[in-house]
Design a protein around this motif. Structure first.
Motif, mmCIF file in Angstrom:
data_model
loop_
_atom_site.group_PDB
_atom_site.id
_atom_site.type_symbol
_atom_site.label_atom_id
_atom_site.label_comp_id
_atom_site.label_asym_id
_atom_site.label_seq_id
_atom_site.Cartn_x
_atom_site.Cartn_y
_atom_site.Cartn_z
ATOM 1 N N HIS A 102 -8.484 -7.800 16.248
ATOM 2 C CA HIS A 102 -8.473 -8.299 14.876
ATOM 3 C C HIS A 102 -8.498 -7.129 13.906
ATOM 4 N N ARG A 103 -7.835 -7.328 12.771
ATOM 5 C CA ARG A 103 -7.821 -6.336 11.693
ATOM 6 C C ARG A 103 -8.797 -6.793 10.607
ATOM 7 N N TYR A 104 -9.552 -5.847 10.091
ATOM 8 C CA TYR A 104 -10.498 -6.106 9.010
ATOM 9 C C TYR A 104 -10.034 -5.270 7.826
ATOM 10 N N VAL A 105 -9.390 -5.940 6.880
ATOM 11 C CA VAL A 105 -8.738 -5.274 5.759
ATOM 12 C C VAL A 105 -9.723 -5.177 4.594
ATOM 13 N N VAL A 106 -10.081 -3.934 4.260
ATOM 14 C CA VAL A 106 -10.958 -3.658 3.136
ATOM 15 C C VAL A 106 -10.062 -3.275 1.961
ATOM 16 N N THR A 107 -10.196 -3.999 0.860
ATOM 17 C CA THR A 107 -9.377 -3.704 -0.318
ATOM 18 C C THR A 107 -10.273 -3.546 -1.537
ATOM 19 N N VAL A 108 -10.015 -2.481 -2.298
ATOM 20 C CA VAL A 108 -10.648 -2.289 -3.600
ATOM 21 C C VAL A 108 -9.569 -2.566 -4.643
ATOM 22 N N TYR A 109 -9.878 -3.425 -5.591
ATOM 23 C CA TYR A 109 -8.959 -3.810 -6.654
ATOM 24 C C TYR A 109 -9.444 -3.195 -7.963
#
Length: 178
Positions: free
Chosen positions: A131-138
Motif C-alpha cells: 500500500h502507498r501512503y501519500v502525504v500531501t502538504v497543500y
C-alpha cells in the motif's frame, strides 16, 4: 504539478519541497508510522514533516495522509489537519496525536477513516499487497479553510480547489504479509 489521488481534479499548481526524517519518499514506513490501534504493530505517530518553497501568497497549509490502495471504494484517510499558519514549515513526529498538543493552536484535525481526530498509522490487511501512503502538504491562499463540525477529509476537495496555490508530496510504502 497536477495533484493525484482523491483530489486529481484540483487545479494544476506549482510544487514545493517536502521532506521527512521519519521516512524517505518511496521507502517503507517505520514502526512508529504504522498503526497500533489497527493491530499493525505500530505507534500511530504521524511522520515528522518539513517543507520549503511554498508559493508567494500562502496564507496557511493543510496536510493529508491517504492510502489509495485500501480495499473498497475511496481509499482510506489516515490524517487531515487544516489551518496550519503560513509561518509554520514543519511538524514534529506525532504532531497528529489525538490531543493535537504539538500542533499550532489554529490547526484543526478532521476525523480520519478510523473514526477519530488525529493520525492513524498504516495497517493494510495482511496479504493485501503493498500500500502507498501519500502525504500531501497543500499551500492555500487563506488563513483558514471553512470546515463544518464533523467534516471528513474526503469532503475537502471543493474547499481546496478554491484556495490551492501549490502542493508537496511524499509517499511511504507498507505491506503486511499473511
Amino acid at each position: 504539478m497536477t495533484p493525484s489521488g482523491p483530489f486529481a481534479d484540483l487545479p494544476d499548481v506549482p510544487s514545493f519541497e517536502l521532506t521527512s526524517r521519519s521516512f524517505q519518499d518511496g521507502q517503507t514506513l517505520q514502526p512508529p508510522q504504522r498503526s497500533g490501534r489497527l493491530h499493525a504493530g505500530g505507534a500511530d505517530a504521524s511522520p515528522q514533516l518539513s517543507w520549503s518553497g511554498a508559493p508567494a501568497g500562502t496564507g496557511s497549509f493543510a496536510v493529508t495522509v491517504f492510502d489509495p490502495d485500501a480495499p473498497g471504494a475511496g481509499g482510506f484517510w489516515h490524517w487531515a489537519v487544516l489551518n496550519i499558519p503560513a509561518d509554520v514549515t514543519s511538524l514534529a513526529e506525532d504532531a497528529g496525536a489525538e490531543s493535537g498538543a504539538q500542533l499550532p493552536a489554529s490547526a484543526v484535525q478532521l476525523k480520519n477513516d478510523a473514526g477519530f481526530r488525529g493520525y492513524v498509522g498504516a495497517a493494510p490487511p495482511p496479504g493485501h499487497g503493498r500500500h502507498r501512503y501519500v502525504v500531501t502538504v497543500y499551500a492555500l491562499d487563506v488563513e483558514e479553510l471553512d470546515t463544518r463540525a464533523g467534516a471528513r477529509p474526503a469532503s475537502l476537495g471543493s474547499e481546496l480547489s478554491k484556495h490551492l496555490l501549490g502542493t508537496a508530496t511524499l509517499t511511504g510504502i507498507y505491506e503486511r504479509k499473511r
